[in-house]
Design a protein around this motif. Structure first.
Motif, short mmCIF file in Angstrom:
data_model
loop_
_atom_site.label_atom_id
_atom_site.label_comp_id
_atom_site.label_asym_id
_atom_site.label_seq_id
_atom_site.Cartn_x
_atom_site.Cartn_y
_atom_site.Cartn_z
N ASN A 24 63.31 17.89 74.53
CA ASN A 24 64.62 17.33 74.85
C ASN A 24 65.28 18.07 76.02
OD1 ASN A 24 66.63 15.47 74.50
ND2 ASN A 24 67.75 16.70 73.00
N VAL A 25 64.52 18.27 77.07
CA VAL A 25 65.01 19.06 78.21
C VAL A 25 65.90 18.20 79.11
CG1 VAL A 25 64.28 20.19 80.36
CG2 VAL A 25 63.10 20.69 78.22
N ALA A 26 67.04 18.79 79.45
CA ALA A 26 67.97 18.11 80.37
C ALA A 26 68.40 19.08 81.46
CB ALA A 26 69.18 17.59 79.61
N LYS A 27 68.73 18.52 82.60
CA LYS A 27 69.19 19.35 83.71
C LYS A 27 70.27 18.60 84.46
CE LYS A 27 69.27 22.43 86.99
NZ LYS A 27 69.76 23.78 86.75
N SER A 28 71.38 19.29 84.67
CA SER A 28 72.47 18.68 85.43
C SER A 28 72.83 19.58 86.61
CB SER A 28 73.72 18.52 84.56
OG SER A 28 73.38 17.94 83.34
N PHE A 29 73.15 18.95 87.72
CA PHE A 29 73.76 19.68 88.84
C PHE A 29 75.20 19.18 88.91
CE2 PHE A 29 69.24 19.68 90.21
CZ PHE A 29 69.07 21.06 90.29
N GLY A 30 76.11 19.94 88.35
CA GLY A 30 77.50 19.49 88.26
C GLY A 30 77.56 18.28 87.35
N LEU A 61 61.68 19.07 87.43
CA LEU A 61 60.96 19.37 86.18
C LEU A 61 59.96 20.51 86.42
CD1 LEU A 61 61.37 17.92 83.53
CD2 LEU A 61 59.43 16.44 84.05
N LEU A 62 59.27 20.43 87.55
CA LEU A 62 58.29 21.48 87.90
C LEU A 62 58.99 22.82 88.11
CD1 LEU A 62 55.14 21.38 88.69
CD2 LEU A 62 55.96 21.80 90.99
N ARG A 63 60.14 22.76 88.77
CA ARG A 63 60.87 23.99 89.04
C ARG A 63 61.44 24.59 87.76
NH1 ARG A 63 62.49 25.00 94.21
NH2 ARG A 63 64.57 25.65 93.58
N LEU A 68 62.43 28.56 88.54
CA LEU A 68 63.30 28.55 89.73
C LEU A 68 64.56 27.73 89.48
CD1 LEU A 68 60.60 28.12 92.54
CD2 LEU A 68 61.92 30.17 92.01
N GLU A 69 64.53 26.90 88.46
CA GLU A 69 65.71 26.13 88.06
C GLU A 69 65.98 26.40 86.59
OE1 GLU A 69 67.95 24.73 90.03
OE2 GLU A 69 66.49 24.00 91.46
N ASP A 70 67.25 26.60 86.26
CA ASP A 70 67.62 26.81 84.84
C ASP A 70 67.54 25.48 84.09
OD1 ASP A 70 68.19 29.40 85.42
OD2 ASP A 70 70.31 29.00 85.87
N VAL A 71 67.42 25.61 82.79
CA VAL A 71 67.43 24.42 81.93
C VAL A 71 68.86 24.26 81.40
CG1 VAL A 71 66.51 23.46 79.79
CG2 VAL A 71 65.05 24.80 81.29
N THR A 72 69.43 23.06 81.55
CA THR A 72 70.81 22.86 81.06
C THR A 72 70.83 22.77 79.54
OG1 THR A 72 71.29 21.69 83.12
CG2 THR A 72 72.88 21.43 81.33
N SER A 73 69.90 22.01 78.98
CA SER A 73 69.77 21.99 77.51
C SER A 73 68.33 21.66 77.14
CB SER A 73 70.74 20.96 76.90
OG SER A 73 70.37 19.68 77.31
N VAL A 82 59.20 30.40 74.06
CA VAL A 82 60.25 29.63 74.74
C VAL A 82 60.62 30.44 75.98
CG1 VAL A 82 62.65 28.83 74.58
CG2 VAL A 82 61.12 28.62 72.61
N VAL A 83 60.56 29.79 77.14
CA VAL A 83 60.72 30.56 78.37
C VAL A 83 62.02 30.25 79.11
CG1 VAL A 83 58.24 30.91 78.77
CG2 VAL A 83 59.37 28.86 79.68
N ASN A 84 62.94 29.57 78.43
CA ASN A 84 64.21 29.21 79.10
C ASN A 84 64.83 30.38 79.85
OD1 ASN A 84 63.75 26.93 77.62
ND2 ASN A 84 65.90 26.57 77.16
N ASP A 85 64.80 31.56 79.23
CA ASP A 85 65.46 32.71 79.85
C ASP A 85 64.48 33.75 80.39
OD1 ASP A 85 68.00 31.69 79.21
OD2 ASP A 85 67.74 32.34 77.13
N VAL A 86 63.22 33.37 80.51
CA VAL A 86 62.21 34.31 81.02
C VAL A 86 62.16 34.19 82.55
CG1 VAL A 86 59.76 34.93 80.98
CG2 VAL A 86 60.88 34.12 78.90
#
Lengths: 360, 295
Positions: A24-30, A61-63, A68-73, A82-86
Motif C-alpha cells: 500500500n505504498v503512496a507518495k505525494s509531492f505536496g 517507484l524505483l527511487r 532516493l525518495e521517501d515513502v509517504t505511506s 522494512v527499508v522505509n527509513d534505511v
C-alpha cells in the motif's frame, strides 16, 4: 572474500521471502499524489520491468526502492527488512541512472570502486572486484580513462560495472538505454539480459519503451497515474490485457479499438459480442486483407512500407480508422475497397469501464 | 577546359587571395585593439618606468625610459617603513579571506542550491539584496560593531568583514549558481554509494566545481588585496598596515607623496595580482559568466 554488508544481505536472505515488497505504498509531492497505493511482490532473481507513459510514477517507484525518495505511506521491504527509513547505501541495492551519472573527475576504475572505497573496503579487495566486473563487461582496457573519453555504450557499461562491484541484492535500472542510439540500444539490451542470466540477481528496470519491457522482463508492471494497471508476463499482458489501457499500451503498433455499435453491419454478430461489451479491440497483426472478399468492409487510405511488411491505414464502413500489418512486399493501391478478416480468438472486448471481458 | 576544371581553377586562384584578405583583416583588428589597449597599458608602463626614476625626473622628463635606472628605489621602499611586514600582512590576510570565503561560500552555496528547507528562497533574496548596499553605507555601523567587539587595530575585521560581508555573499551567490547547474544524478549516485550530505559536497560537488572555486578564489584574493577603506578605518599601528595603506604612507614631512618610492612600492604590490591574472585569465572571465543567467 571478506563479506561486506551487502554480500551478507545477499547470502543470509531467505529465498522464500520476496526480494522486494510494496505494501500500500503512496507518495505525494505536496498536494500531488504521484503514487497511489501500490502493492507488489518481486521474487528473488526476477527481472521486473516498470512500464508506463511519462508521469505515471514508474521512476518515483524505483527511487523509493533506492531510498532516493521517501515513502509517504505504506511500507517498502527488501527481503525481510522494512527499508522505509534505511539510507540508500544500506539497502543492498545499486542503481544505474539514465544519464549514467559517472563522476567526471574520476577514472573508470575509480568510478567503479568509489562506493566500495566510501564503505572503507580494503584497497586490494576493491581492485579485485573492479577487475572482475571490468572483465565481465569488457572494460579492462578502459580502466584508466575518464568518462569524457568514452563512448555512450562504454559509459553505460561503466555505470553497470559500478553497480555490479557492490554485489547488490537488487539492481535498479532507470531508463538506462534511452540516451543510446537505436543500434546500440538493441545491443545493450541483449547485454543486460545476458548479465541477468549470468548474475541471477533481482533486477527492476524502468522504461517507457514497451519493446524493451517485452524483451527483457520476466514480469511487466504496467503503471498509469501512480497505480498498477496490471502485472504479468509479457505474453499475459499481450494476450490477456486486463483493461483497455494495457491492451493499447502493450503491443506495437497499438491495438485498434472500435465502438461495437459503430462497427459495419453484421460484424458484431460475427464476432459474438459478449454481454456488457461496448468496445472491441483487434491487434493490427491479427487483421488481414481477405483475398476472397469476406469480412469487414474497409477502404485503404495509406500504406507505409517498412521492409518485411507494410502498415496499412484503412477506414472501416462507418468511418472508424483501422491499422493492419500487411505481410509481403506489395499492398493494394490507395482507395481500394478491401475486406478484413481476423482471428476470432484474438478479439478483445471491453465494458463501459474499459475493463476486459473474457469470454468463456 | 570543361566547367568543372574552370571551377577548380577558380578555386585554386581564390585560395591565396582569400588568405590575404584574412591576413589584412587580422592586422587591422590587431592594430585597432592595440590602439584601444594604450589607455590601459600606458599607466602601467609609466608606473614601472617611474619606479626606476628619481623624484625630480618623474615629472621632469617625458621619456618612458629613465636617464639612469635607480634600482635603489626598491631598496629604499623597504627602508622607509616596514614594507616587508605590510606585504606579509596583505598576503596572509588575503589568503585567510580567500580560504575562509571558499569554505563558507561553497557550503552555503551548496545548501542554498540543493537543500530544501523553509525560507531558503527568502534567505537567498535577503542575502542578494545585501549586495545592493554600498560599502560606504555599512562602514559606520561596522566601525561601531568592530569597536564593540574590541577588534580595533587588529586584522580580524579585515578577515571577517569581507568573508561575511557583501563579498562573501557574492561568492556564495556564484557558488550557488554553479551548484544549481550540476547534474543532480551525480549527487544521487554519491548517496547510493554511501556518502552523507557533507560527503557528497566534499567528494562530488566540490571536485566538479573547480572552475567556480578558482574564479571565486581569484576574485576574493584580488578584493582583499585591494581593500583600502576598512584598513584605513580599523588600523592605526604602522606594523599592522596592509599594502594599500602602506602605499598611501610613502609621503614626506608635509604629507606630499614620495612618487618614486610610492610607484616602486606599487610595482612590487601588483606582482602577485599580475601573476594570478596571467595564470588564471580564463577563470576570471568565467567568473563573470558564472553570475549570469545560468541556472
Amino acid at each position: 572474500m571478506r563479506p561486506t554488508m551487502d554480500t551478507q544481505q545477499a547470502t543470509t536472505s531467505d529465498p522464500r521471502l520476496p526480494a522486494l515488497e510494496f505494501q500500500n505504498v503512496a507518495k505525494s509531492f505536496g498536494a500531488v499524489n504521484v503514487i497511489r497505493g501500490v502493492d507488489l511482490q518481486v521474487r528473488e532473481g526476477e527481472f521486473v520491468v516498470f512500464v508506463g507513459p511519462s508521469g505515471c510514477g514508474k521512476s518515483t517507484l524505483l527511487r523509493m526502492i533506492s531510498g532516493l525518495e521517501d515513502v509517504t505511506s505504506g511500507t517498502v521491504s527488501i527481503g525481510e527488512r522494512v527499508v522505509n527509513d534505511v539510507p540508500p547505501a544500506r539497502r543492498g541495492v545499486a542503481m544505474v541512472f539514465q544519464s549514467y551519472a559517472l563522476y567526471p573527475h574520476l577514472t573508470v576504475a575509480q568510478n567503479m570502486g568509489f562506493g566500495l572505497k566510501v564503505r572503507k573496503m580494503p584497497a586490494r579487495e576493491i581492485e579485485s572486484r573492479v577487475a572482475d566486473a571490468s572483465a565481465t563487461l569488457k572494460l579492462d582496457a578502459l580502466l584508466d580513462r575518464f568518462p569524457r573519453e568514452l563512448s555512450g555504450g562504454q559509459r553505460q557499461r561503466v555505470a553497470i560495472g559500478r553497480a555490479i562491484v557492490g554485489n547488490p541484492r537488487i539492481f535498479l535500472f532507470d531508463e538506462p538505454l534511452s540516451n543510446l542510439d537505436a543500434e546500440l540500444r538493441v545491443h545493450m539490451r541483449a547485454e543486460i539480459a545476458q548479465l541477468h542470466e549470468r548474475l541471477g540477481n533481482t533486477m527492476i528496470y524502468v522504461t517507457h519503451d514497451q519493446i524493451e519491457a517485452m524483451t527483457l522482463a520476466d514480469r511487466i508492471v504496467v503503471l498509469r497515474d501512480g497505480q498498477i494497471e496490471q502485472v504479468g508476463s509479457p505474453q499475459e499482458l499481450y494476450l490477456r490485457p486486463d483493461n483497455l489501457f494495457v491492451a493499447q499500451f502493450i503491443g506495437s503498433p497499438r491495438m485498434n479499438v472500435f465502438d461495437i455499435d459503430k462497427l459495419p453491419p453484421g460484424v458484431a454478430a460475427q464476432l459474438g459480442v459478449p454481454e456488457g461489451a461496448v468496445k472491441v479491440g483487434m491487434r493490427p497483426e491479427d487483421l488481414s486483407i481477405d483475398p476472397g472478399g469476406r469480412g469487414m468492409p474497409a477502404v485503404l487510405r495509406m500504406s507505409e512500407y517498412t521492409g518485411g511488411n507494410s502498415l496499412i491505414h484503412l477506414e472501416l464502413d462507418g468511418g472508424a480508422p483501422c491499422l493492419i500489418v500487411h505481410h509481403g512486399q506489395t499492398s493494394p493501391p490507395e482507395g481500394t475497397a478491401v475486406h478484413l478478416t481476423l482471428d476470432k480468438g484474438a478479439v478483445h472486448f471491453f465494458d463501459a469501464n474499459d475493463t476486459s471481458i473474457r469470454k468463456g | 577546359m570543361n566547367p568543372t576544371e574552370t571551377a577548380a581553377a577558380q578555386m585554386v586562384h581564390k585560395g591565396p587571395s582569400h588568405k590575404r584578405i584574412r591576413l589584412i583583416t587580422r592586422v587591422c583588428w590587431t592594430s585597432a585593439l592595440l590602439v584601444v589597449a594604450v589607455p590601459f597599458v600606458f599607466p602601467f608602463l609609466w608606473m614601472v618606468s617611474s619606479s626606476l626614476k628619481s623624484a625630480a625626473e618623474i615629472f621632469g622628463a617625458p621619456s618612458l625610459i629613465p636617464d639612469r635606472f635607480l634600482w635603489s628605489n626598491f631598496v629604499e621602499v623597504f627602508n622607509y617603513q616596514p614594507f616587508a611586514r605590510h606585504y606579509f600582512n596583505s598576503i596572509y590576510i588575503s589568503l585567510s579571506v580567500t580560504g575562509l570565503t571558499l569554505i563558507i561560500a561553497s557550503l552555503a552555496g551548496y545548501a542554498l542550491a540543493r537543500m530544501r528547507f523553509a525560507g531558503a528562497g527568502l534567505i537567498m533574496l535577503f542575502l542578494v539584496s545585501g549586495l545592493m548596499v554600498p560599502e560606504e553605507v555599512t562602514i559606520i555601523p561596522n566601525f561601531f560593531l568592530v569597536r564593540w567587539l574590541g577588534l580595533m587595530d587588529t586584522h580580524a575585521p579585515l578577515i571577517l568583514l569581507p568573508t561575511f560581508g557583501s563579498h562573501g555573499v557574492m561568492a556564495t551567490f556564484l557558488m550557488r549558481q554553479y551548484f544549481v547547474a550540476l547534474p543532480k544524478e551525480l549527487e544521487e549516485a554519491g548517496t547510493m554509494d554511501g556518502l552523507s550530505r557533507l560527503g557528497v559536497w566534499w567528494k562530488i560537488a566540490l571536485p566538479m566545481s573547480r572552475p567556480a572555486l578558482g574564479a571565486v578564489a581569484i576574485i576574493t584574493f584580488l578584493f582583499s588585496w585591494n581593500l583600502f577603506l576598512e584598513p584605513l578605518v580599523f588600523l592605526s599601528s604602522l606594523e599592522k598596515f596592509t599594502l594599500p595603506l602602506s602605499l598611501a604612507n610613502f609621503t614626506d614631512a608635509y604629507g606630499m607623496p614620495l612618487w618614486h618610492l610610492q610607484l616602486a612600492a606599487t610595482t612590487l604590490a601588483v606582482v602577485p595580482v599580475l601573476t594570478i591574472y596571467v595564470l588564471a585569465q580564463r577563470q576570471i572571465i568565467e567568473s563573470f559568466a558564472l553570475s549570469g543567467v545560468k541556472g
